[in-house]
Design a protein around this motif. Structure first.
Motif, short mmCIF file in Angstrom:
data_model
loop_
_atom_site.label_atom_id
_atom_site.label_comp_id
_atom_site.label_asym_id
_atom_site.label_seq_id
_atom_site.Cartn_x
_atom_site.Cartn_y
_atom_site.Cartn_z
N UNK A 283 -0.50 -12.84 13.02
CA UNK A 283 -1.79 -12.31 13.50
C UNK A 283 -1.60 -10.94 14.16
N UNK A 284 -0.55 -10.84 14.98
CA UNK A 284 -0.35 -9.58 15.71
C UNK A 284 0.00 -8.42 14.77
N UNK A 285 0.58 -8.74 13.61
CA UNK A 285 0.87 -7.67 12.63
C UNK A 285 -0.37 -7.31 11.83
N UNK A 286 -1.48 -7.99 12.08
CA UNK A 286 -2.73 -7.67 11.40
C UNK A 286 -2.98 -8.52 10.16
N UNK A 287 -2.33 -9.71 10.13
CA UNK A 287 -2.45 -10.64 8.99
C UNK A 287 -2.12 -9.92 7.67
N UNK A 288 -2.55 -10.46 6.56
CA UNK A 288 -2.11 -9.90 5.27
C UNK A 288 -2.46 -8.42 5.13
N UNK A 289 -3.69 -8.06 5.52
CA UNK A 289 -4.13 -6.66 5.39
C UNK A 289 -3.25 -5.71 6.19
N UNK A 290 -2.95 -6.10 7.43
CA UNK A 290 -2.12 -5.27 8.30
C UNK A 290 -0.71 -5.14 7.76
N UNK A 291 -0.17 -6.26 7.25
CA UNK A 291 1.21 -6.24 6.74
C UNK A 291 1.30 -5.37 5.48
N UNK A 292 0.26 -5.42 4.64
CA UNK A 292 0.25 -4.55 3.44
C UNK A 292 0.34 -3.08 3.86
N UNK A 293 -0.45 -2.71 4.88
CA UNK A 293 -0.44 -1.29 5.34
C UNK A 293 0.91 -0.92 5.93
N UNK A 294 1.49 -1.86 6.70
CA UNK A 294 2.79 -1.57 7.32
C UNK A 294 3.85 -1.38 6.22
N UNK A 295 3.87 -2.28 5.23
CA UNK A 295 4.87 -2.17 4.15
C UNK A 295 4.68 -0.87 3.36
N UNK A 296 3.43 -0.51 3.07
CA UNK A 296 3.17 0.76 2.36
C UNK A 296 3.76 1.94 3.15
N UNK A 297 3.50 1.95 4.46
CA UNK A 297 3.98 3.06 5.27
C UNK A 297 5.50 3.06 5.42
N UNK A 298 6.09 1.85 5.50
CA UNK A 298 7.55 1.77 5.64
C UNK A 298 8.21 2.27 4.35
N UNK A 299 7.68 1.87 3.20
CA UNK A 299 8.28 2.33 1.94
C UNK A 299 8.15 3.85 1.82
N UNK A 300 7.00 4.39 2.24
CA UNK A 300 6.84 5.85 2.21
C UNK A 300 7.86 6.51 3.14
#
Ligand code: HEM
Length: 124
Positions: free
Chosen positions: A7-24
């Protein structure tokens, strides 16, 4: 009641954004970019690896059990990843968590997960 890391990572939507930014961030990190930039030429493969990584963090942070990718040891076998490279991926991850305004406890929880995985990823 405490909120799950998921939940604190923003659930699935938040985790998708975090992974996109980390890969970038990895693509732009001179120490490790060579490991990741070849995937720019293989968009389908990149999407698959990203989706596995999203699912890995959903499962590992207390969300629904959806990870169906390979184990960390199998995935990184033959890459001979150094401790320095591992530290760089962690740096990228924490810079992104800061950018997304995550608090100290959340970052500590992520650090605990990454620390527990290092023996399965470094030097394989
Ligand atoms: C920080 C801890 C790490 C975690 C949690 C992690 C997690 C993952 C996951 C879940 C996948 C997808 C597996 C699959 O598709 O079945 C993956 C793939 C990959 N990882 Fe990592 N990884 C980490 C560190 C690293 C490091 C340090 C490097 C290199 C600098 C790296 C390079 C790669 C590459 C190149 C792939 C794609 C493999 C392929 O296409 O077969 N990873 N990682």
């Amino acid at each position: 009641m405490s909120t799950s890391l998921f939940e604190r990572l923003g659930a699935e939507k938040g985790i998708i954004k975090i992974v996109d930014d980390v890969v970038e961030a990895h693509m732009n990190n001179p120490v490790i970019s060579a490991r990741f930039t070849p995937y720019l030429e293989q968009p389908e493969n990149l999407a698959k690896v990203k989706s596995h990584t999203v699912n890995f963090f959903i499962t590992g942070s207390g969300g629904p059990q959806v990870y169906a990718g390979r184990t960390m040891e199998t995935t990184h076998r033959g890459m001979n990843i150094s401790a320095e490279e591992y530290m760089e991926t962690m740096d990228d991850i924490f810079l992104v968590l800061d950018k997304h305004g995550k608090d100290a406890q959340t970052k500590k929880d992520v650090l605990e997960i990454l620390w527990s995985l290092k023996g399965m990823i470094i030097g394989k």
